[in-house]
Every structure is written in structure tokens, then in C-alpha cells.
Design a protein around this motif. Structure first.
Motif, PDB file in Angstrom:
ATOM      1  N   VAL A  11       4.484   5.251   3.255  1.00 52.49           N
ATOM      2  CA  VAL A  11       3.853   6.570   3.306  1.00 52.49           C
ATOM      3  C   VAL A  11       4.874   7.580   2.816  1.00 52.49           C
ATOM      4  O   VAL A  11       5.914   7.787   3.441  1.00 52.49           O
ATOM      5  N   ARG A  12       4.605   8.157   1.665  1.00 56.42           N
ATOM      6  CA  ARG A  12       5.536   9.126   1.075  1.00 56.42           C
ATOM      7  C   ARG A  12       5.119  10.532   1.437  1.00 56.42           C
ATOM      8  O   ARG A  12       3.938  10.862   1.412  1.00 56.42           O
TER       9      ARG A  12
ATOM     10  N   VAL B 264       7.861   7.034   5.444  1.00 52.90           N
ATOM     11  CA  VAL B 264       7.822   6.030   6.509  1.00 52.90           C
ATOM     12  C   VAL B 264       7.498   4.712   5.840  1.00 52.90           C
ATOM     13  O   VAL B 264       6.595   4.658   4.996  1.00 52.90           O
ATOM     14  N   GLN B 265       8.249   3.670   6.167  1.00 47.52           N
ATOM     15  CA  GLN B 265       7.959   2.357   5.589  1.00 47.52           C
ATOM     16  C   GLN B 265       7.652   1.355   6.692  1.00 47.52           C
ATOM     17  O   GLN B 265       8.328   1.320   7.718  1.00 47.52           O
TER      18      GLN B 265
ATOM     19  N   LEU C 175       0.855  -1.178   0.000  1.00 44.80           N
ATOM     20  CA  LEU C 175       0.000   0.000   0.000  1.00 44.80           C
ATOM     21  C   LEU C 175       0.895   1.233   0.000  1.00 44.80           C
ATOM     22  O   LEU C 175       1.772   1.365   0.849  1.00 44.80           O
ATOM     23  N   VAL C 176       0.706   2.106  -0.990  1.00 47.83           N
ATOM     24  CA  VAL C 176       1.511   3.322  -1.066  1.00 47.83           C
ATOM     25  C   VAL C 176       0.601   4.527  -0.838  1.00 47.83           C
ATOM     26  O   VAL C 176      -0.396   4.704  -1.528  1.00 47.83           O
ATOM     27  N   VAL C 177       0.964   5.316   0.161  1.00 43.06           N
ATOM     28  CA  VAL C 177       0.138   6.453   0.563  1.00 43.06           C
ATOM     29  C   VAL C 177       0.952   7.728   0.397  1.00 43.06           C
ATOM     30  O   VAL C 177       2.130   7.750   0.760  1.00 43.06           O
TER      31      VAL C 177
ATOM     32  N   TRP D 223      12.087   5.279   8.854  1.00 45.56           N
ATOM     33  CA  TRP D 223      11.460   6.595   8.858  1.00 45.56           C
ATOM     34  C   TRP D 223      12.513   7.606   8.463  1.00 45.56           C
ATOM     35  O   TRP D 223      13.484   7.787   9.170  1.00 45.56           O
ATOM     36  N   ARG D 224      12.336   8.208   7.319  1.00 40.87           N
ATOM     37  CA  ARG D 224      13.218   9.291   6.908  1.00 40.87           C
ATOM     38  C   ARG D 224      12.389  10.566   6.958  1.00 40.87           C
ATOM     39  O   ARG D 224      11.455  10.735   6.171  1.00 40.87           O
ATOM     40  N   PRO D 225      12.717  11.451   7.921  1.00 44.58           N
ATOM     41  CA  PRO D 225      11.889  12.640   8.128  1.00 44.58           C
ATOM     42  C   PRO D 225      11.668  13.415   6.828  1.00 44.58           C
ATOM     43  O   PRO D 225      12.580  13.545   6.017  1.00 44.58           O
TER      44      PRO D 225
END
Lengths: 529, 298
Positions: free
Chosen positions: A237-238, A217-218, A30-32, A211-213
Motif C-alpha cells: 500500500v503506497r 505498508v507492505q 497487489l499494489v494499492v 510500515w514506513r509512515p
């Protein structure tokens, strides 16, 4: 002004990167796309931002929780499989579920749950007040919250309503963390706060991959999850800042869900057969606060008339379309005790009649409004309506910080803005809209009633407190209905609209939820066709 | 008063000489077609502003949420904005705001500049040093940023926007006036006037100011466009006119949310600003031809 180059650049990048053919995301992923630049920390004892809570909600379990597919059903058992209230309501004993494991492989014990709550109270970050309202303090929490075998025992300072306590235990700050793992990573006296800010020690349906600010977030699925392994094996979550860029990605099939679309972009999706728009009411309330310090607004007739000077349907159907719906009660839909009574409509004649009967035919109110498009538009619509009954509204636009400073100093005659509930219990709104223990200028309270200089009648103050102590949930619901009934009649802080979140989704994505008014986003029940 | 009488090389009276000079100026100005166009536009703008309540087709404040964001049509010639207000009527009423801002700034800033510049140039010495260093300080800030700071400190309103623009635009005039004064103050006729017993104030007001004014007027006319843009910029940022005042910059700001789908909301006030700024620039060019003694009038 500064948004335009950024927007153009983003559009340009999106266009360049995006493949020409219609790409599809993998069936088990799922890509958000969302704006996630508000994440400060992933530590559930610290996170108090929308996006941070969205992440934690999937990494951690709580003792009790909402059903992702039916939030209105209220609190359900989660890590605790049952609970018991004793000692006249001052003690709650929760029994832990057997056989649940943390991501580390450690078993989830009552000891972990107790320590998690103690930890949140002792760390005392922004969301800690949700627990502290039951009388916990860093000094006494070790005695008040204890573990005994597979039971966790909460001793409260008052016989609070069971639903009140459970609703608060469902909030993010009460997430259960893996005691052994966190202690192993603690630095000094920080209870592992630094480590947990960027790592996960939960038992939830997903594990934190990265999590890359301000980037992404993966998540990877926790296949051992006690409620069954999630269908989506990966969730990404991009961070995509601009609505137009999110829309472009969605239309090209690079993402499954776009969470921050403007109304214009939502309308733009209408003709696309592959996409659909999901709508959920959220907890935020757009309200109008009439300061009782103002000589005109403090007249009850003016307060009454103002309720008829808001073009609810007109605004809902135009510039607030799809983003806000008319809601004239301080408890948002989805909350325990929420009321769906919306008695006021836009009625200039009625307002005019009320004012004429009271001998009020003219007057000028000067107010400040935060420079957000929607607020300014609401204010201008109100200005137009007030002009028709002889009242002049002078508006001055200001930045959010300036308006908030003035509001905190009780100097905003007509405040137009939003209130977001802090936790999933009606008390979060009742205690601010309908409770003001001290209306003195030097009291410096944070209640909205205080900020609008409204001396809440004694019986309403008492009713608000009493509602937190009512053990019978049905009676408690009735109490909130009654408070709201009276509130509608007399209160000068007038709820106008409730927030609606619209997301753009690929048609093949099913069971998506942003958590409704009471919770945060859930991924575990999402499937794809 | 015939053309010959006006253009004669040997005027009989002072009045004839003055009128002759004016007429020659007009001839020069008229030769510049664009300048005439600018003048016509501005005269029209003045008329529109003066008769706004009578010529605007609708009430600029009347909202109709059911009729919002409508494209230009017979009923709304320039369409409607986000609250369903008639954009044409708002533009017409907005011309008053624009003219008020421009007019007031054009009255305040050059006068301050003229005074400070000529005093500095005429007095010289430490007075000159002090006044010019103050001018330097003001010049060191970007104009719009300084105006923003002023408005933010004073609170957003039209009056404060005017004040901020005036306070930030005088230094250029002061510099100009000082430079003019320096070239004039040692001229023979100043010395002659001084020998006849004229005091410094009389010299300043009677002999120096009139000679500085023409170059200032040219400069002001050319700066008008900039002032309009700055005022619109303040309005755009919400620091100028407050709602529901139909200020053009604020109208653009209102329309920017809808710029992709409802272009006219922002484009119409944008056009108005563009046309008026252009008109001021043309006029300024024409005036320079007429008033600048050092210009190429061979």
C-alpha cells in the motif's frame, strides 16, 4: 491554495519516475495507492483511524468477523467457531477454533483472546469504549472476561442483544493478539503498546513486512492461514496524496487499485478499457442538523418543510455524483436494521404549502458551514431552495475546528456535515441520532441529538435502549425499523446521503472489497486473472 | 471658455487659473493612451455596477443543477458554475462587491494615513516617535497575513474584510504623508501663515493637507490593484464575501476544484480581476504624470 505546487511537483515526479512502457504489477502482488497518512498506531487496541484499521484487518483475526465477499450476511464465526448465550443474556461463552496459529507459531488459545480484550480495556485508548459499553472497566475486566480451557466467557452488566455484542467483537479493537509475544516485548506497564504500534502479533492472512509512515505498508502472505493461504503473496500500500497522481499511476499500470480518486478523475477513467471503477457504500452519513434552539427551526412545520427543500436527486446527480447517494435514514445501508425508505423528494410547492399553512412566510437563519467544497455546495443549494419559500439562509464559512467548537456548544443552527459509525452495530448510530438522556445546556453530551438541542421523546429514548437488550435478532431488526419510522416523522436531524467509495481498479483484479459499510479492507480473497 | 482662455499664461481670475491647471492636467493625462484606456475600463465598470440588475442577463443566484458546468454558449455567454448559475451575471453583480471593497478601503486607509502622517510630521518630537513606531509595527507584518488575522478574529464577512484591508494598508500612506509634511513644514509660506496668526490645526488642514493629497492620490490609484487582489485573496480563502455573494475571489475559489476540466469557472472571474487591476494600474500611472510635481514634466 497550497495544494497546487505540491500537486504539480507530484505530477512531475510521477511523470519522471514512471516508465514509458505500460508496466504491470507482478501476478502475485497487489499494489494499492491510498492516503495512509492518518495511521497513528497499528496496535489494534489503539488504532481508530481508517487506514490503521485497514492494515489491522489483514494482520489480525477477530473472534467473529464479516465475510469479505458478503458483508450483508452479517457476523460469521472466525477464531471462535461457535457461541452460546446463557444467564438470561448476561453471559456469552465462545468456543475457540482448534489448530490456529499466530504468525509467531504460538497456538491461538482462549487465554490469548481473553487477554486481548482485557488489554484493550485496560489500555483504555480511543476505541476502548466499544468494549466498555458492556460494563467492562479496567478494574473489573479480569473477572468479567475469563478463559477456561478452549472457551472464553464474557460476563455483561446487562442482558445485551447477542447481535450487539458480536457486532462489537467484530470491530478492530477486539482483534486477538499473541499474548506471549506481546508480553515479551512490553515496556513497563504498556502491555506492549509501543512495540505493537509498529509490529504485528496476529494470526491474520497477512504478516506485516514494513510500515514506513507516510510512505508505504507492505504485507507478506501468511501461507499457514487457517482459511487457506491468500493468493496475493505480497500486498503493497503506497501513500499517494493526490488523486491525479493516483490516477496517473493507475493508468500506467504501476498500481492495481487507486483508493482516493476525485469524481473528476473517476470520470476520466471511463474511456480506459484496462480499468474499471468499483463502488461500495460506506458507513458515513451526510446529514443536516436543525438546532431546536433556533426560534424558526424549532417549529415542527419548518422541520417538515426542510425535508422537502433538499434537492436530493439534483445533488446526487451533480456535485455529489458517485460519492454520495440519497439515504434518509440514520442507519446506513449494510447495517443490521437499515431501512431503504427514502420518502422525501425535492418539492418546493409542498414545502411552501406546509409553511403557508403554518403561517410562516419569512424568516432568517444564520449558520456556519465547514469550508469543505461539498458542504458549501450543499448549503448553497439549500439556500437557493429556502429562498424560494421566503426563508433566508445566511452562510458563514469556517474551518472544521471552529465549526466543531460551535457545534459542541450547541450554537450551529443548521449543521451540515458527516457522521461516521464507530462500530458495526446499529446502536452506534441510534445512540447518537435517536438518544438524548439530558437536553440541558450544561449536560455537555456528545450525542448529535444533544448537539442539536433536540429533546428526544421518552419513548424513543427507551426504544433505543431496549433495542440493545433484545436477544432475538429478527425482533431487534424490527425495533430499529420502528425507531427509524418514527424518527423520520419527527426528528430535526435529517440524514440526507450515504457515502459511496469509488476505487479505480485494473480489470484483471477480482474480488476487491473495501469492507463495505461495516468493516475495513480485506486482501485475502483478492485474485488476479 | 475656449482653449486659449484655458491655456493662457496670464489668467485673469482664480477660477480661470484653476480651470486652466485642470485642463493642462487633462491634456497630460490624455497624452498617456494606456491611462485613458484604464479610465475607460473603470468608467465602464462603474456603469456596469450601477446598472447591474438591468444589464445582467440572468439572476446571479438562480441555481440549475441540471445545467451546471456548461461551457460558454449563446445562452450563458461565459458558461455556468458548479451550481448551474450564470457566470456572466455573477461577474456583473460581483463588480458591485469589488467596487464597494475597493472604494471603501480607498476612502478609509488614505484618510487615516494622511491624518497620522501629517500630525506626526508636523508635531515632531515624541508625538512623531510614538505614531511612527506604531506605523513601524504595522509595517513589520506582511499585509495579507495581518488582514487574515484580523478577519479570522472578527469573523468572515465583506465588512470585516474591508476593515481588515483598511487597517493594514494605512501605514504606507502615513509614511508618505509624514515625508511630505517634513519637507513642507519649514517652507517660507508656512512661516508666513504662522506669522499671520494661523494655529497648528489651520496650518495642518489648510496648508499642509492640500499639498500632501496629490501624492497620496497617485499612491492610492497605484495601490488599488493591490487592494483588489488582497480582497480577492480573502474571498478565495473563504474569509471575505460569504456564499452566495458573487465576489470574484470567492468565484475563483469555487472554480479551482474544476480547473482542469472546466477552466471557465475559475478563468472568467480571474480575467475580470486581471482587467480591473490592470486598469487601475494604468490609471495610476497616468495620474502620476499629472499630479506628481517632481515627475518629469520638463
Amino acid at each position: 491554495m497550497k495544494q497546487f505546487p505540491l500537486r504539480a511537483a507530484l505530477l512531475a515526479t510521477a511523470v519522471c519516475i514512471a516508465p514509458i512502457a505500460h508496466a504491470e504489477t507482478p501476478a502475485d502482488t497487489l499494489v494499492v495507492a491510498a492516503q495512509i497518512d492518518d495511521i497513528i498506531s497499528l496496535d489494534p487496541a489503539q488504532s481508530f483511524e481508517f487506514s490503521g484499521n485497514d492494515v489491522d484487518n489483514n494482520l489480525y483475526d477477530r473472534l467473529v468477523d464479516f465475510d469479505p465477499l458478503d458483508q450483508n450476511a452479517g457476523i460469521k464465526p472466525s477464531l471462535a467457531e461457535g457461541w452460546e448465550v446463557t444467564d438470561g443474556g448476561k453471559t456469552i461463552t465462545l468456543t475457540m477454533r482448534d489448530g490456529v496459529k499466530f504468525h509467531s507459531g504460538n497456538p491461538v488459545r482462549a487465554e490469548d483472546a481473553a487477554w486481548s480484550l482485557q488489554r484493550a480495556v485496560k489500555l483504555n485508548k480511543s476505541p476502548a469504549f466499544i468494549l466498555n459499553q458492556f460494563g467492562f472497566t479496567p478494574a473489573n475486566v479480569d473477572q468479567m472476561i475469563t478463559a477456561d480451557g478452549n472457551k472464553i466467557i464474557l460476563k455483561l452488566d446487562q442482558p445485551y442483544a447477542q447481535s450487539f455484542v458480536l457486532n462489537c467483537l467484530a470491530s478492530n479493537v477486539a482483534s486477538v493478539v499473541d499474548k506471549e509475544t506481546v508480553i515479551a516485548n512490553a515496556e513497563g506497564e504498556d502491555f506492549g503498546n509501543a512495540w505493537l504500534s509498529t509490529n504485528d502479533a496476529g494470526s491474520g492472512p497477512y504478516k506485516l513486512a514494513t510500515w514506513r509512515p507516510n510512505e508505504a505498508v507492505q504485507f507478506t502472505a501468511n501461507d499457514e492461514y487457517w482459511q487457506g493461504a491468500p493468493t496475493m503473496k505480497r500486498v503493497i500500500v503506497r501513500h499517494v496524496q493526490e488523486s491525479s497522481a493516483q490516477r496517473l499511476l493507475l493508468e500506467q499500470g504501476d498500481i492495481d487499485v487507486a483508493r482516493n480518486l476525485t469524481p473528476t478523475d473517476v470520470e476520466g477513467l471511463a474511456g480506459n478499457d484496462a480499468l474499471t471503477v468499483g463502488t461500495e457504500p460506506k458507513g458515513r452519513i451526510l446529514y443536516m442538523g436543525l438546532s431546536q434552539k433556533d426560534p424558526i427551526l424549532s417549529k415542527p412545520e419548518v422541520v417538515e418543510a426542510m425535508k422537502y427543500l433538499v434537492d436530493y436527486a439534483g445533488m446526487e446527480g451533480s456535485f455529489l455524483k458517485g460519492q454520495w447517494k440519497t439515504h434518509q435514514n440514520f442507519l446506513p445501508e449494510g447495517y443490521l436494521g437499515a431501512s431503504e425508505d427514502n420518502p422525501w423528494t425535492y418539492d418546493i410547492e409542498k414545502a411552501s404549502q406546509i409553511l403557508t399553512d403554518a403561517g410562516i412566510t419569512s424568516g432568517t437563519v444564520k449558520t456556519v458551514v465547514r469550508d469543505i467544497r461539498e458542504y458549501i455546495d450543499v448549503a448553497q443549494t439549500l439556500q437557493g431552495a429556502m429562498a424560494q419559500v421566503g426563508l433566508t439562509l445566511e452562510i458563514q464559512q469556517m474551518t472544521g475546528a471552529q465549526v466543531l467548537d460551535a457545534y459542541r456548544a450547541r450554537q450551529v443552527p443548521i449543521f451540515i456535515g458527516e457522521w461516521g459509525p464507530d462500530y458495526a452495530d446499529p446502536n452506534t448510530n441510534a445512540s447518537t441520532f435517536a438518544y438524548n438522556p439530558n437536553n440541558a445546556d450544561d449536560a455537555k453530551l456528545s450525542q448529535l441529538a444533544w448537539r442539536n438541542s433536540w429533546a428526544v421523546p421518552d419513548d424513543m429514548n427507551k426504544a433505543t435502549i431496549a433495542a440493545t437488550l433484545e436477544g432475538d435478532t429478527d425482533k431487534r431488526i424490527q425495533m430499529y425499523q420502528d425507531i427509524q419510522q418514527e424518527y423520520r416523522e419527527i426528528a430535526p436531524i435529517i440524514p440526507l446521503f450515504q457515502k459511496i467509495e469509488q476505487v479505480g481498479i485494473q480489470k484483471n483484479v477480482k474480488n476487491w472489497t473495501t469492507g463495505g459499510a461495516v468493516s475495513s479492507v480485506f486482501y485475502r480473497q483478492v485474485t488476479k486473472e | 471658455m475656449t482653449r486659449e482662455w484655458l491655456l493662457t499664461d496670464a489668467p485673469q481670475t482664480r477660477r480661470q487659473a484653476r480651470l486652466g491647471a485642470l485642463y493642462q492636467g487633462w491634456l497630460t493625462f490624455r497624452a498617456n493612451r494606456l491611462a485613458v484606456l484604464g479610465l475607460v475600463i473603470l468608467v465602464l465598470l462603474l456603469l456596469i455596477a450601477a446598472f447591474a440588475p438591468w444589464i445582467s442577463p440572468q439572476n446571479p443566484f438562480a441555481q440549475d443543477l441540471a445545467d451546471r458546468l456548461k461551457p460558454p454558449s449563446a445562452q450563458h455567454w461565459l458558461g455556468t458554475d458548479a451550481l448551474g448559475r450564470d457566470i456572466l451575471s455573477r461577474l456583473i453583480h460581483g463588480s458591485r462587491v469589488t467596487l464597494f471593497i475597493v472604494g471603501t478601503v480607498a476612502l478609509i486607509a488614505p484618510v487615516i494615513g494622511l491624518f497620522i502622517g501629517t500630525v506626526a510630521g508636523f508635531a515632531g518630537g515624541w508625538v512623531d516617535q510614538v505614531l511612527m513606531r506604531v506605523t513601524d509595527i504595522f509595517l513589520a507584518f506582511p499585509k495579507l497575513i495581518l488582514a487574515l488575522a484580523f478577519v479570522a478574529a472578527l469573523g468572515p464577512s465583506i465588512a470585516n474584510a474591508v476593515l481588515a484591508l483598511a487597517v493594514t494598508s494605512w501605514p504606507a500612506y502615513a509614511r508618505l504623508a509624514r515625508a511630505e509634511t517634513l519637507t513642507i513644514r519649514n517652507a517660507d509660506y508656512i512661516a508666513a501663515a504662522r506669522l499671520q496668526g494661523a494655529g497648528p490645526l489651520r496650518l495642518l488642514i489648510g496648508h499642509i493637507w492640500p499639498l500632501c493629497v496629490s501624492s497620496l492620490i497617485v499612491r492610492v490609484a497605484l495601490d488599488m490593484a493591490g487592494i483588489i487582489l488582497s480582497a480577492a485573496g480573502l474571498g478565495f480563502l473563504g474569509l471575505g464575501a460569504q456564499p452566495p455573494t458573487p465576489e470574484w475571489g470567492a468565484m475563483i475559489s469555487d472554480g479551482r476544484t474544476y480547473i482542469l476540466d472546466f477552466w471557465w469557472v475559475a478563468a472568467m472571474p480571474g480575467m475580470a480581476i486581471f482587467v480591473v487591476s490592470l486598469a487601475f494600474n494604468f490609471l495610476g500611472d497616468g495620474l502620476r504624470d499629472v499630479l506628481d510635481p517632481k515627475g518629469g514634466r520638463e
